[in-house]
Design an enzyme around this catalytic site. Structure first.
Site, PDB file in Angstrom:
ATOM      1  N   GLN A   1       0.821  -1.224   0.000  1.00 38.00           N
ATOM      2  CA  GLN A   1       0.000   0.000   0.000  1.00 38.00           C
ATOM      3  C   GLN A   1       0.849   1.266   0.000  1.00 38.00           C
ATOM      4  O   GLN A   1       0.351   2.354  -0.260  1.00 38.00           O
ATOM      5  CB  GLN A   1      -0.903   0.039   1.255  1.00 38.00           C
TER       6      GLN A   1
ATOM      7  N   ALA B   1       2.816   4.399  -0.757  1.00 44.93           N
ATOM      8  CA  ALA B   1       2.920   5.264  -1.945  1.00 44.93           C
ATOM      9  C   ALA B   1       2.761   6.701  -1.488  1.00 44.93           C
ATOM     10  O   ALA B   1       2.329   6.967  -0.361  1.00 44.93           O
ATOM     11  CB  ALA B   1       1.817   4.931  -2.949  1.00 44.93           C
TER      12      ALA B   1
ATOM     13  N   TYR C   1       0.580  11.440 -10.644  1.00 40.86           N
ATOM     14  CA  TYR C   1       0.266  10.357  -9.695  1.00 40.86           C
ATOM     15  C   TYR C   1      -0.351   9.175 -10.445  1.00 40.86           C
ATOM     16  O   TYR C   1       0.077   8.018 -10.281  1.00 40.86           O
ATOM     17  CB  TYR C   1      -0.702  10.873  -8.614  1.00 40.86           C
TER      18      TYR C   1
ATOM     19  N   ASN D   1     -12.873   5.969  -4.944  1.00 40.14           N
ATOM     20  CA  ASN D   1     -12.668   6.937  -3.854  1.00 40.14           C
ATOM     21  C   ASN D   1     -12.892   6.278  -2.498  1.00 40.14           C
ATOM     22  O   ASN D   1     -14.043   6.040  -2.120  1.00 40.14           O
ATOM     23  CB  ASN D   1     -13.605   8.126  -4.020  1.00 40.14           C
TER      24      ASN D   1
ATOM     25  N   ILE E   1     -14.341  13.619   1.482  1.00 38.63           N
ATOM     26  CA  ILE E   1     -15.238  13.367   2.617  1.00 38.63           C
ATOM     27  C   ILE E   1     -14.618  13.867   3.924  1.00 38.63           C
ATOM     28  O   ILE E   1     -15.284  14.533   4.729  1.00 38.63           O
ATOM     29  CB  ILE E   1     -15.607  11.863   2.692  1.00 38.63           C
TER      30      ILE E   1
ATOM     31  N   PHE F   1     -15.458  22.125  -5.019  1.00 40.05           N
ATOM     32  CA  PHE F   1     -14.683  22.663  -6.144  1.00 40.05           C
ATOM     33  C   PHE F   1     -15.490  22.500  -7.431  1.00 40.05           C
ATOM     34  O   PHE F   1     -16.064  21.442  -7.676  1.00 40.05           O
ATOM     35  CB  PHE F   1     -13.338  21.948  -6.267  1.00 40.05           C
TER      36      PHE F   1
ATOM     37  N   GLY G   1      -6.155  18.613 -12.930  1.00 41.02           N
ATOM     38  CA  GLY G   1      -5.959  17.164 -12.843  1.00 41.02           C
ATOM     39  C   GLY G   1      -7.097  16.403 -12.198  1.00 41.02           C
ATOM     40  O   GLY G   1      -6.923  15.257 -11.801  1.00 41.02           O
TER      41      GLY G   1
HETATM   42  N1  LIG Z   1      -7.298   6.749  -0.453  1.00 38.33           N
HETATM   43  C1  LIG Z   1      -7.786   6.531  -1.681  1.00 38.33           C
HETATM   44  O1  LIG Z   1      -8.922   6.931  -1.999  1.00 38.33           O
HETATM   45  C2  LIG Z   1      -6.973   5.782  -2.703  1.00 38.33           C
HETATM   46  C3  LIG Z   1      -7.512   5.622  -3.994  1.00 38.33           C
HETATM   47  C4  LIG Z   1      -6.769   4.917  -4.925  1.00 38.33           C
HETATM   48  C5  LIG Z   1      -5.551   4.357  -4.595  1.00 38.33           C
HETATM   49  N2  LIG Z   1      -5.042   4.548  -3.335  1.00 38.33           N
HETATM   50  C6  LIG Z   1      -3.750   3.922  -3.038  1.00 38.33           C
HETATM   51  O2  LIG Z   1      -3.873   3.191  -1.833  1.00 38.33           O
HETATM   52  C7  LIG Z   1      -2.621   3.173  -1.135  1.00 38.33           C
HETATM   53  C8  LIG Z   1      -2.812   3.647   0.285  1.00 38.33           C
HETATM   54  O3  LIG Z   1      -3.323   4.981   0.246  1.00 38.33           O
HETATM   55  P1  LIG Z   1      -3.758   5.755   1.563  1.00 38.33           P
HETATM   56  O4  LIG Z   1      -4.945   6.582   1.208  1.00 38.33           O
HETATM   57  O5  LIG Z   1      -3.865   4.803   2.686  1.00 38.33           O
HETATM   58  O6  LIG Z   1      -2.517   6.739   1.754  1.00 38.33           O
HETATM   59  P2  LIG Z   1      -1.642   7.068   3.080  1.00 38.33           P
HETATM   60  O7  LIG Z   1      -0.771   8.210   2.717  1.00 38.33           O
HETATM   61  O8  LIG Z   1      -2.537   7.198   4.263  1.00 38.33           O
HETATM   62  O9  LIG Z   1      -0.772   5.749   3.252  1.00 38.33           O
HETATM   63  C9  LIG Z   1       0.414   5.526   2.541  1.00 38.33           C
HETATM   64  C10 LIG Z   1       1.433   5.043   3.541  1.00 38.33           C
HETATM   65  O10 LIG Z   1       2.673   4.777   2.845  1.00 38.33           O
HETATM   66  C11 LIG Z   1       3.743   5.238   3.647  1.00 38.33           C
HETATM   67  N3  LIG Z   1       4.881   5.516   2.772  1.00 38.33           N
HETATM   68  C12 LIG Z   1       4.998   6.502   1.853  1.00 38.33           C
HETATM   69  N4  LIG Z   1       6.207   6.440   1.255  1.00 38.33           N
HETATM   70  C13 LIG Z   1       6.857   5.376   1.798  1.00 38.33           C
HETATM   71  C14 LIG Z   1       8.124   4.792   1.599  1.00 38.33           C
HETATM   72  N5  LIG Z   1       8.989   5.310   0.701  1.00 38.33           N
HETATM   73  N6  LIG Z   1       8.483   3.715   2.332  1.00 38.33           N
HETATM   74  C15 LIG Z   1       7.623   3.191   3.258  1.00 38.33           C
HETATM   75  N7  LIG Z   1       6.413   3.702   3.494  1.00 38.33           N
HETATM   76  C16 LIG Z   1       6.010   4.787   2.768  1.00 38.33           C
HETATM   77  C17 LIG Z   1       3.215   6.487   4.338  1.00 38.33           C
HETATM   78  O11 LIG Z   1       3.940   6.818   5.510  1.00 38.33           O
HETATM   79  C18 LIG Z   1       1.772   6.068   4.630  1.00 38.33           C
HETATM   80  O12 LIG Z   1       1.664   5.458   5.900  1.00 38.33           O
HETATM   81  C19 LIG Z   1      -1.681   4.042  -1.953  1.00 38.33           C
HETATM   82  O13 LIG Z   1      -0.900   3.197  -2.773  1.00 38.33           O
HETATM   83  C20 LIG Z   1      -2.610   4.897  -2.782  1.00 38.33           C
HETATM   84  O14 LIG Z   1      -1.993   5.314  -3.984  1.00 38.33           O
HETATM   85  C21 LIG Z   1      -5.710   5.248  -2.376  1.00 38.33           C
END
Ligand SMILES: NC(=O)c1ccc[n+]([C@@H]2O[C@H](COP(=O)([O-])OP(=O)(O)OC[C@H]3O[C@@H](n4cnc5c(N)ncnc54)[C@H](O)[C@@H]3O)[C@@H](O)[C@H]2O)c1
Length: 299
Positions: free
Chosen positions: A74, A76, A141, A169, A183, A199, A266
């Site tokens: 996860q 990112a 992204y 989402n 949200i 927005f 974007g």
């Molecule tokens: N939240 C959404 O609606 C959504 C939608 C589509 C995809 N995603 C994907 O789901 C995943 C989780 O998203 P999220 O909303 O929980 O985001 P988040 O930012 O809450 O969680 C990401 C976590 O990754 C950790 N992280 C970042 N860079 C790192 C690194 N280099 N090494 C180790 N850890 C690292 C951060 O500290 C964080 O805890 C991501 O890959 C995101 O792209 C999220």
């Protein structure tokens, strides 16, 4: 079983951790805590092993991954506006970091379930969108997430089992403020007795899926016999941002009115998942309606 969750201190990763613990699995979280927070794991942190580690540091991940039964990847960087300013950093963490996970999954023969994103599609002329539809991400992204999918295909061809979940989402408790979804932002505004700021004209639609349902999709993917697929993870129900703001105002019971501001760069106009394939391959469907999910914020 024993699973690794990268980004496990983040919003979605921490909910996956909770779901795995509830199902009696062991969990090791790998997170550099750049965006993650320990509070996301409060109440069950003593049941989890933490490794403060960067996914860019391949060598440090070896032992943890070799000792596991599978990886939920996860970690990112997730802010669309920030990805325009820090393209290289986003490429490094999201693409190079993801390839590190795939490399180790190959070396140690582990299955990977990882977070892709509906942003791989970009602006779509057809909704709901099926997984085979054209991919035209409209922000850096989204481009990193599409690059990851190309890598997933490459590593699957080399023998790795990989399922990429294209989250739509995702919402729920624990989403971080700075980069939070709409949200959490509306909730924070309403909580301060301020009007939710929409927005654009608010007619753009999203497919909101609860983080608990997303966590379930992750475990079902890991347990499934499917060895390679990209799956839409949404509800198949469109909600306009105006409808969302009004629903949240109504739930709050406060006499607030929606306000509007300029639409950022974007942003896609419509986003709606076709969820047939996830039902077919991993037997997943959402359980929590948007209204029920939103009630958790207010009550
Ligand atoms: N939240 C959404 O609606 C959504 C939608 C589509 C995809 N995603 C994907 O789901 C995943 C989780 O998203 P999220 O909303 O929980 O985001 P988040 O930012 O809450 O969680 C990401 C976590 O990754 C950790 N992280 C970042 N860079 C790192 C690194 N280099 N090494 C180790 N850890 C690292 C951060 O500290 C964080 O805890 C991501 O890959 C995101 O792209 C999220």
């Amino acid at each position: 079983m024993k699973f690794v969750i990268t980004g496990g201190a983040g919003f979605i990763g921490s909910h996956i951790a909770k779901h795995l613990i509830n199902k009696n699995h062991k969990v090791t979280i790998v997170d550099n805590f750049s965006r993650g927070r320990l509070e996301n794991l409060s109440g069950f942190e003593e049941k989890i092993e933490f490794q403060k580690m960067d996914i860019l540091n391949l060598d440090s991940l070896k032992k943890i991954i070799s000792d596991s039964d599978g990886i939920f990847h996860q970690a990112a960087l997730t802010s669309v506006p920030e990805s325009f300013i820090q393209k290289e950093k986003y490429h490094n963490v999201n693409v190079v970091g993801t390839e590190n996970i795939f490399k180790l999954a190959k070396e140690f023969e582990k299955k990977v379930v990882y977070a892709s994103s509906s942003s791989v599609y970009g602006n779509t002329s057809v909704t709901p969108i099926t997984e085979d539809f054209d991919k035209n991400p409209i922000n850096p992204y989204g481009i990193t997430k599409l690059d990851d999918e190309k890598l997933a295909k490459k590593y699957h061809d080399l023998g790795v089992s990989i399922i990429g979940l294209r989250y739509f989402n995702v919402y729920g408790i624990g989403q971080t403020n700075d980069y939070a979804g709409v949200i959490t932002k509306f909730f924070d505004q309403i909580n301060l007795d301020q009007s939710p700021i929409v927005f654009g004209d608010g007619s753009h639609t999203r497919d909101f899926v609860s983080v608990e349902d997303v966590a379930k999709a992750n475990l079902l993917s890991m347990e499934s016999t499917t060895s390679f697929s990209f799956l839409n993870i949404g509800t198949g129900i469109p909600t306009s941002v105006n409808e969302l703001a009004q629903l949240m105002i109504n739930l709050s019971g406060k006499p607030l009115e929606i306000k509007h501001d300029e639409l950022p760069q974007g942003d896609v106009k419509e986003s709606l998942a076709d969820v047939f394939l996830a039902k077919k391959l991993i037997n997943w469907n959402y359980d929590i309606s948007l209204k029920d999910g939103l009630k958790k914020y207010f009550f």
